[in-house]
Write a protein that holds these residues in place. Sequence first.
Motif, PDB file in Angstrom:
ATOM      1  N   GLY A 158       0.393  -3.111 -13.188  1.00 32.45           N
ATOM      2  CA  GLY A 158       1.841  -3.290 -13.338  1.00 32.45           C
ATOM      3  C   GLY A 158       2.650  -2.623 -12.247  1.00 32.45           C
ATOM      4  N   LEU A 159       2.053  -2.415 -11.068  1.00 35.88           N
ATOM      5  CA  LEU A 159       2.751  -1.732  -9.983  1.00 35.88           C
ATOM      6  C   LEU A 159       3.557  -2.735  -9.156  1.00 35.88           C
ATOM      7  N   THR A 160       4.829  -2.466  -9.024  1.00 37.22           N
ATOM      8  CA  THR A 160       5.741  -3.317  -8.264  1.00 37.22           C
ATOM      9  C   THR A 160       6.603  -2.435  -7.370  1.00 37.22           C
ATOM     10  N   LYS A 161       7.520  -3.077  -6.668  1.00 37.96           N
ATOM     11  CA  LYS A 161       8.417  -2.304  -5.805  1.00 37.96           C
ATOM     12  C   LYS A 161       9.319  -1.370  -6.610  1.00 37.96           C
ATOM     13  N   GLU A 162       9.473  -1.649  -7.908  1.00 36.42           N
ATOM     14  CA  GLU A 162      10.315  -0.802  -8.753  1.00 36.42           C
ATOM     15  C   GLU A 162       9.547   0.404  -9.317  1.00 36.42           C
ATOM     16  N   SER A 163       8.234   0.414  -9.179  1.00 39.93           N
ATOM     17  CA  SER A 163       7.429   1.498  -9.747  1.00 39.93           C
ATOM     18  C   SER A 163       7.730   2.813  -9.039  1.00 39.93           C
ATOM     19  N   ASP A 165       7.037   6.759  -7.882  1.00 41.27           N
ATOM     20  CA  ASP A 165       5.905   7.623  -7.551  1.00 41.27           C
ATOM     21  C   ASP A 165       5.739   8.686  -8.630  1.00 41.27           C
ATOM     22  N   PRO A 166       4.509   9.023  -8.990  1.00 38.15           N
ATOM     23  CA  PRO A 166       4.314  10.149  -9.911  1.00 38.15           C
ATOM     24  C   PRO A 166       4.642  11.459  -9.209  1.00 38.15           C
ATOM     25  N   ALA A 167       4.853  12.500  -9.984  1.00 36.39           N
ATOM     26  CA  ALA A 167       5.233  13.791  -9.401  1.00 36.39           C
ATOM     27  C   ALA A 167       4.144  14.360  -8.510  1.00 36.39           C
ATOM     28  N   ASP A 168       2.890  14.015  -8.788  1.00 36.64           N
ATOM     29  CA  ASP A 168       1.792  14.598  -8.032  1.00 36.64           C
ATOM     30  C   ASP A 168       1.108  13.596  -7.113  1.00 36.64           C
ATOM     31  N   GLY A 169       1.826  12.569  -6.682  1.00 38.22           N
ATOM     32  CA  GLY A 169       1.210  11.598  -5.797  1.00 38.22           C
ATOM     33  C   GLY A 169       2.217  10.649  -5.181  1.00 38.22           C
ATOM     34  N   ARG A 170       1.687   9.626  -4.478  1.00 37.68           N
ATOM     35  CA  ARG A 170       2.561   8.699  -3.761  1.00 37.68           C
ATOM     36  C   ARG A 170       1.922   7.322  -3.710  1.00 37.68           C
ATOM     37  N   ILE A 171       2.745   6.311  -3.963  1.00 38.89           N
ATOM     38  CA  ILE A 171       2.341   4.915  -3.775  1.00 38.89           C
ATOM     39  C   ILE A 171       2.776   4.508  -2.370  1.00 38.89           C
ATOM     40  N   GLU A 172       1.827   4.195  -1.505  1.00 35.30           N
ATOM     41  CA  GLU A 172       2.204   3.707  -0.174  1.00 35.30           C
ATOM     42  C   GLU A 172       2.775   2.299  -0.325  1.00 35.30           C
ATOM     43  N   ARG A 173       3.761   1.990   0.519  1.00 33.56           N
ATOM     44  CA  ARG A 173       4.527   0.753   0.319  1.00 33.56           C
ATOM     45  C   ARG A 173       4.708  -0.033   1.602  1.00 33.56           C
ATOM     46  N   ALA A 175       7.320  -2.730   3.770  1.00 31.88           N
ATOM     47  CA  ALA A 175       8.709  -2.517   4.185  1.00 31.88           C
ATOM     48  C   ALA A 175       9.706  -2.773   3.057  1.00 31.88           C
ATOM     49  N   ASP A 176       9.403  -3.715   2.165  1.00 33.74           N
ATOM     50  CA  ASP A 176      10.348  -4.022   1.084  1.00 33.74           C
ATOM     51  C   ASP A 176      10.100  -3.205  -0.184  1.00 33.74           C
ATOM     52  N   GLY A 177       9.163  -2.251  -0.105  1.00 28.94           N
ATOM     53  CA  GLY A 177       8.888  -1.407  -1.258  1.00 28.94           C
ATOM     54  C   GLY A 177       7.700  -1.847  -2.098  1.00 28.94           C
ATOM     55  N   THR A 178       7.152  -3.014  -1.806  1.00 31.83           N
ATOM     56  CA  THR A 178       5.982  -3.487  -2.545  1.00 31.83           C
ATOM     57  C   THR A 178       4.780  -2.576  -2.283  1.00 31.83           C
ATOM     58  N   PRO A 179       4.028  -2.185  -3.296  1.00 35.86           N
ATOM     59  CA  PRO A 179       2.838  -1.360  -3.066  1.00 35.86           C
ATOM     60  C   PRO A 179       1.903  -2.025  -2.058  1.00 35.86           C
ATOM     61  N   SER A 180       1.474  -1.249  -1.076  1.00 36.90           N
ATOM     62  CA  SER A 180       0.706  -1.805   0.037  1.00 36.90           C
ATOM     63  C   SER A 180      -0.792  -1.862  -0.222  1.00 36.90           C
ATOM     64  N   GLY A 181      -1.237  -1.110  -1.242  1.00 36.88           N
ATOM     65  CA  GLY A 181      -2.661  -1.090  -1.534  1.00 36.88           C
ATOM     66  C   GLY A 181      -3.298   0.285  -1.462  1.00 36.88           C
ATOM     67  N   GLN A 184      -2.056   7.585  -3.213  1.00 36.08           N
ATOM     68  CA  GLN A 184      -2.390   8.941  -2.798  1.00 36.08           C
ATOM     69  C   GLN A 184      -2.344   9.893  -3.991  1.00 36.08           C
ATOM     70  N   GLU A 185      -3.326  10.807  -4.017  1.00 36.46           N
ATOM     71  CA  GLU A 185      -3.383  11.887  -5.009  1.00 36.46           C
ATOM     72  C   GLU A 185      -3.205  11.351  -6.440  1.00 36.46           C
ATOM     73  N   GLY A 186      -2.232  11.895  -7.183  1.00 31.17           N
ATOM     74  CA  GLY A 186      -2.076  11.536  -8.591  1.00 31.17           C
ATOM     75  C   GLY A 186      -1.714  10.090  -8.833  1.00 31.17           C
ATOM     76  N   ALA A 187      -1.265   9.384  -7.801  1.00 31.82           N
ATOM     77  CA  ALA A 187      -0.964   7.959  -7.969  1.00 31.82           C
ATOM     78  C   ALA A 187      -2.230   7.134  -8.191  1.00 31.82           C
ATOM     79  N   THR A 188      -3.379   7.683  -7.821  1.00 34.65           N
ATOM     80  CA  THR A 188      -4.613   6.923  -8.015  1.00 34.65           C
ATOM     81  C   THR A 188      -4.875   6.620  -9.485  1.00 34.65           C
ATOM     82  N   LYS A 189      -4.443   7.507 -10.356  1.00 34.64           N
ATOM     83  CA  LYS A 189      -4.736   7.277 -11.778  1.00 34.64           C
ATOM     84  C   LYS A 189      -3.950   6.109 -12.353  1.00 34.64           C
ATOM     85  N   LEU A 190      -2.916   5.639 -11.654  1.00 36.12           N
ATOM     86  CA  LEU A 190      -2.158   4.490 -12.134  1.00 36.12           C
ATOM     87  C   LEU A 190      -3.040   3.249 -12.208  1.00 36.12           C
TER      88      LEU A 190
END
Length: 545
Positions: A158-163, A165-173, A175-181, A184-190
């Motif tokens: 369910g990860l979209t451009k509106e998702s 980032d968790p406090a202990d990690g980062r979703i790489e994105r 240019a338009d904010g869409t998750p790039s794939g 990082q760190e705590g974001a992996t558990k998503l």
Amino acid sequence: MRKVDLLFTHGPVHTGDPARTRATSLAVTGGRITAVGHDEVRELIGPETEVVDLRGKLLIPGFQDAHIHAVYGGVELAECDLTGTVGVDDYLTRVRDFADAHPDRTWITGSGWSMESFEGGLPTRQLLDSVVPDRPVYLVNRDHHGAWANTRALELAGLTKESADPADGRIEREADGTPSGVLQEGATKLVARLLPPSTAADRLAGLLRAQSLLHSLGITGWQDALLGVFNGQPDPADAYLTAAREGTLTARVTGALWWERDRGAEQIPELVARREELTHGRFRADRIKIMQDGIAENFTAAMTSPYLDSCGCVTANTGLSFVDPVALRSHVTELDALGFHVHFHALGDRAVREALDAVEAARAANGRRATRHHLAHLQVVHPDDLARFAEVGAIANIQPLWAAHEPQMDELTIPFLGPERAAWQYPFGSLLRAGATLAAGSDWPVSSPDPIAGIHVAVNRMEPEATDDRVFLPEQRLDLATALAAYTAGAAHANGVDEAGSLQAGLLADLVVLDRDVFTAPPEEIAEAKVVRTYVGGELVHAAE
């Protein structure tokens, strides 16, 4: 005198005993070392004695690993393996081949890709889509602090451009904010929370697979650096307890119970109960693992000053402290009072300082107890903090394989640290000169579990078979005896195995035979040595002959 069970002769024998570093014979009875010496030891040979003629091969104490994830590593050996290459095409071929070979798997999982393979250290979901478009793919990177997912996996999470980032990690994105794939760190558990859970049988098989590999490398004991649920990965503790009860755990294992960083002191009674539960035979879990920060390559290692950007300009980012530093001091003080040994992940210089502050607070409140707190990784240590290890009684737990020039260091780390801070990396020599106790580990499956390769890098500050002839911070090199001691006596001390780590009468007969005397060979040839035999308690657990 009773005749001995096992006798090694025609050495050399490197004892690790400062009073007598070399011998030529060693005897074992009832799982312990009976005598160390020369021809006089041969008088203990009886009709039932097994005699091992070393024929010039080197007998040393068994290696110990002070920071490893053995069950995870063993489980990953049965998944899509991306180690041993840095080629993007190789990665994609392996993923496609694994998916084709396992059509019944609902998820394609694996590990081992390297950040250096991709621009900015960031692969894309589209690359994975090109080889597996119809099933979710989730691949942990080499350092296990990030993961690469395809579009299907991101959609299922369910990860979209509106998702957010968790406090202990980062979703790489993109240019338009869409998750790039990349997560990082705590974001992996998503995404990891959706993976098909491993079974108890899977974990036990992984442990036994890992144990066989580690024994083949001369490792007789280790500290599992994470027992608990982490980023969607199941708790590996049950595998150890089962193996200990069934008698299939031949290694000596200490476990570090995971400190849940989104909780506080309320979890301590649970950890006390788990310590009692997870103690049987050669396995015990009396350490606590606190991950204080992330890693430098994704800018989550906690630094005392900001990272630079790709242009060399100062950013606003100083990394992450996963546990509030003030609360950390309180938690460690309470854990210390309960007899727990705290095992910190501390990679950036701020995390190192915060961990040392916590140990110092515990010592001030509780006095100098027998607890063996230690800081693992120590990539960046501020010079002001070098002497504090000895002052507060904190062990420096080093992972030598990382202390070399290679693309991840030269392209993804040094430019973003800047020259002054880059010169503070992996300061093994400075820590030793400042009086710190050194223990060594691998962090496998993050990097190779081979202690001989680690010793090679600790001594040479170059990777085995390096094509780059630059020595990485040569003043931080260790001599061979010190590096070997870190993987034997030092790691045994950190692991709480006081009766191992050196070859002296009365100690455990945890032994390794190497195919050559590394002390008489040039330092640049250390990595060529191979393990011939491994013994735990005088019992042969690996033979290459």
